[in-house]
Each structure stands twice: as structure tokens, then as C-alpha cells.
Motif scaffolding. Sequence first.
Motif, PDB file in Angstrom:
ATOM      1  N   PRO A  99      59.809  57.113 -46.704  1.00 37.34           N
ATOM      2  CA  PRO A  99      60.486  57.728 -45.554  1.00 37.34           C
ATOM      3  C   PRO A  99      61.927  57.296 -45.344  1.00 37.34           C
ATOM      4  CG  PRO A  99      59.005  56.010 -44.814  1.00 37.34           C
ATOM      5  CD  PRO A  99      58.806  56.119 -46.292  1.00 37.34           C
ATOM      6  N   PHE A 100      62.342  56.169 -45.927  1.00 37.37           N
ATOM      7  CA  PHE A 100      63.659  55.631 -45.611  1.00 37.37           C
ATOM      8  C   PHE A 100      64.649  55.885 -46.736  1.00 37.37           C
ATOM      9  CE2 PHE A 100      60.500  52.667 -43.688  1.00 37.37           C
ATOM     10  CZ  PHE A 100      60.642  53.116 -42.384  1.00 37.37           C
ATOM     11  N   LEU A 101      65.794  56.446 -46.377  1.00 42.92           N
ATOM     12  CA  LEU A 101      66.867  56.692 -47.330  1.00 42.92           C
ATOM     13  C   LEU A 101      67.977  55.682 -47.059  1.00 42.92           C
ATOM     14  CD1 LEU A 101      67.920  58.514 -49.614  1.00 42.92           C
ATOM     15  CD2 LEU A 101      68.927  59.989 -47.856  1.00 42.92           C
ATOM     16  N   THR A 102      68.141  54.728 -47.955  1.00 46.35           N
ATOM     17  CA  THR A 102      69.144  53.677 -47.771  1.00 46.35           C
ATOM     18  C   THR A 102      70.543  54.250 -47.951  1.00 46.35           C
ATOM     19  OG1 THR A 102      67.587  52.064 -48.667  1.00 46.35           O
ATOM     20  CG2 THR A 102      69.906  51.409 -48.568  1.00 46.35           C
ATOM     21  N   PRO A 103      71.466  53.933 -47.033  1.00 49.83           N
ATOM     22  CA  PRO A 103      72.836  54.436 -47.173  1.00 49.83           C
ATOM     23  C   PRO A 103      73.424  54.115 -48.552  1.00 49.83           C
ATOM     24  CG  PRO A 103      72.553  53.405 -45.033  1.00 49.83           C
ATOM     25  CD  PRO A 103      71.299  53.122 -45.808  1.00 49.83           C
ATOM     26  N   GLY A 104      73.997  55.117 -49.178  1.00 46.59           N
ATOM     27  CA  GLY A 104      74.608  54.944 -50.483  1.00 46.59           C
ATOM     28  C   GLY A 104      73.677  55.119 -51.651  1.00 46.59           C
ATOM     29  N   SER A 105      72.372  55.230 -51.394  1.00 48.13           N
ATOM     30  CA  SER A 105      71.420  55.397 -52.485  1.00 48.13           C
ATOM     31  C   SER A 105      71.232  56.872 -52.811  1.00 48.13           C
ATOM     32  CB  SER A 105      70.072  54.772 -52.121  1.00 48.13           C
ATOM     33  OG  SER A 105      69.522  55.407 -50.982  1.00 48.13           O
ATOM     34  N   SER A 106      70.630  57.147 -53.940  1.00 49.59           N
ATOM     35  CA  SER A 106      70.386  58.522 -54.364  1.00 49.59           C
ATOM     36  C   SER A 106      69.470  59.234 -53.392  1.00 49.59           C
ATOM     37  CB  SER A 106      69.757  58.522 -55.759  1.00 49.59           C
ATOM     38  OG  SER A 106      69.228  59.788 -56.081  1.00 49.59           O
ATOM     39  N   ASP A 107      69.695  60.557 -53.213  1.00 50.55           N
ATOM     40  CA  ASP A 107      68.829  61.298 -52.292  1.00 50.55           C
ATOM     41  C   ASP A 107      67.419  61.434 -52.832  1.00 50.55           C
ATOM     42  OD1 ASP A 107      69.345  63.104 -54.300  1.00 50.55           O
ATOM     43  OD2 ASP A 107      70.177  64.661 -53.002  1.00 50.55           O
ATOM     44  N   THR A 108      67.199  61.100 -54.100  1.00 49.16           N
ATOM     45  CA  THR A 108      65.846  61.126 -54.654  1.00 49.16           C
ATOM     46  C   THR A 108      65.126  59.790 -54.464  1.00 49.16           C
ATOM     47  OG1 THR A 108      66.686  60.532 -56.843  1.00 49.16           O
ATOM     48  CG2 THR A 108      66.390  62.879 -56.372  1.00 49.16           C
ATOM     49  N   SER A 109      65.727  58.859 -53.713  1.00 40.82           N
ATOM     50  CA  SER A 109      65.050  57.597 -53.435  1.00 40.82           C
ATOM     51  C   SER A 109      64.139  57.710 -52.224  1.00 40.82           C
ATOM     52  CB  SER A 109      66.064  56.470 -53.219  1.00 40.82           C
ATOM     53  OG  SER A 109      66.853  56.709 -52.068  1.00 40.82           O
ATOM     54  N   ALA A 110      64.161  58.851 -51.553  1.00 44.37           N
ATOM     55  CA  ALA A 110      63.257  59.106 -50.423  1.00 44.37           C
ATOM     56  C   ALA A 110      62.542  60.426 -50.660  1.00 44.37           C
ATOM     57  CB  ALA A 110      64.024  59.142 -49.105  1.00 44.37           C
ATOM     58  N   GLY A 111      61.443  60.631 -49.922  1.00 47.52           N
ATOM     59  CA  GLY A 111      60.700  61.875 -50.036  1.00 47.52           C
ATOM     60  C   GLY A 111      59.322  61.667 -50.639  1.00 47.52           C
TER      61      GLY A 111
END
Length: 312
Positions: A139-151
Motif C-alpha cells: 500500500p505504501f509508495l515511498t517518495p522517489g521510488s518507482s511507481d511499480t513499488s506499490a500496488g
Amino acid sequence: MILGITLCVASACGRDPASPRDQGTHPTYLLDLAWDFSPDGRKVVYAHANSPGGPAGIYAVETMAGTSPQALITLGPTGEYPTDIRYSPGGDSIVFQRGLEVWIRRISDGTETQITSTGRNATDPDWDPAGTRLVYIRPFLTPGSSDTSAGLFIINLADHSTHHLTHDGHPTYGAAPRWSPDGGAIVFWYGSPSHLFVVAPDGSGYRDLTPGSPRRAEEPMWIEGGNRVLYESFGNSGPDHHTRVVSRDGAGDAVYPVHLRPYGVRSAVSRDGAVAAYDSVDTSGDTLVLFLKALSPAGMLTVPRPRRLTGQ
């Protein structure tokens, strides 16, 4: 009467699933909270708060035999509570989220295995019908990380290899994913207002099942062998809520004749959609316990009237 009830399970907090969430909150268990039916419909796994009848923990209760509940996990006064509990296809294990990681517990001997190591970023697990893979949410998307790191992610239980479930080259965001009984689709909710979506495990067939609806759709559950999906529908005002059902292809979206959240708390529904385990007040009027009720003519054959399951 019960006042001030608090329940915040990861997939049912009324937030956009892609939005950041507080990682420090724990669910507040009601006396009994149904999570899932075993695949054969003979048991319900549920959370139980401290009471004279037993310590807080995760229990299983027979739906027909009237036997005493079986303690699966006993909870201490501190620590991380299991949520998002689902029976394995064979009924011999449960998967759950604890500490924002996914775990599997074998019922026969209590052996636990941590399945994910995401740095506290995994929730809402569910099994594929073969019991060899899990779908879950980061659920958490870390700032600066790829948008595929969440979902949505799928993990292979044989080697714990994991891949992001993308569709048309895009990340698939959502909450409360549920794998269809035939393995061909995963349903979940996403957006603002949240809608129901389906996608195949290979990322094909991404589709909005409730397009154009101004209402929030949450908590999908497959019934009737995967032909239809039950879900909870919310309007703009607090009391504006009802249960709905929609076909797998998005057709026939309609109000379901049975209200599955009479006290605002999720119900568990059997795989065939015949019966539900739901919370209701006991005779004292101030304690929530589990009852079993029929949802279909087939269910009426075994449960002609609501029957109390816990707190006897």
C-alpha cells in the motif's frame, strides 16, 4: 447498546488504496469479527476480543456441529494483531497480515512462515485456487521510488519469487484483492470514488465493473463459483449503504436482497454464497457475537433461521 465502535482494517478504512496510511495503527477487535469461511463451508475463522469465554485471539468455529471454538492464535496484551485472514484452498492453513507482512500458519501444528519481507509494506493477501500463489497489496509508495513499488503483487510460494501485477504497462493499484475460484481473474477496489475492477493474473482483461457509479464500492467477494461478486456500496452520507452484486462481466449490477453489514462490520460469506457469518448483538444488547444466516434457497435448507455461532 454498543457505542464508539472502532474498526480500521487495511482494506476497509474508506481511503483511496493508493494513498499513504498510518503504519502505527492497530485494528480494534469487536468481541467477534468474522474473516472467512473454510472452502467446504464447515468452519468460520474469526477474531475474538478478551472476554470471560476466552482470551483475545484468532479462532475457528464449526458452522453446523455446535462444537467449542478452536483457538488458532492467542494474542498477548501487546504486539501486532493478525488481520486479512483467509483460509487456504485445502483448508489446512490460513494466510494473514501481521506487522504489515504476509504470514502463513499451518493449522495442525501452528507452524508459521513469514512470506514477505517488504519493510512493513504488505497486506490483504489471498490465495490462488491451486494454493501455489498469493496476491497481496503493497500500500505504501515511498517518495522517489518507482511507481511499480506499490500496488498488487503476486508471489510464488515455492520459491517466494515476486512480481508486480501490471496491466497495459501500468501499475495495478487497489485493495482487498480476491482471486476467482477458477483462477482466471482477481477482483479488487480502487479509485475515488472507489470502483470494482478485475484483472487476469497475467495483467490482461483489466476492467472497471462499476463504471460511472458515483458510489464507493468496497470489500468484493466472489460467489456462485466466480460468476458474481458481492460488494459493499456507500453513498456520500454515512447511513447511505447497502450490499450489491454484479456479474463477472460487469452486467446486472443490482442491490443484493440481504444487508451484509448490519452493524457496519464486514461479514464473511461462504464460497458458494449460500450462507454468511455476521455480527449481531446478543441478548444483553451490548456484546457483538457471530450469527449464521442463509443467503440463498440452498442456504435455507441448512439454516432456515439465523443461528448463533459464538458466545454461547
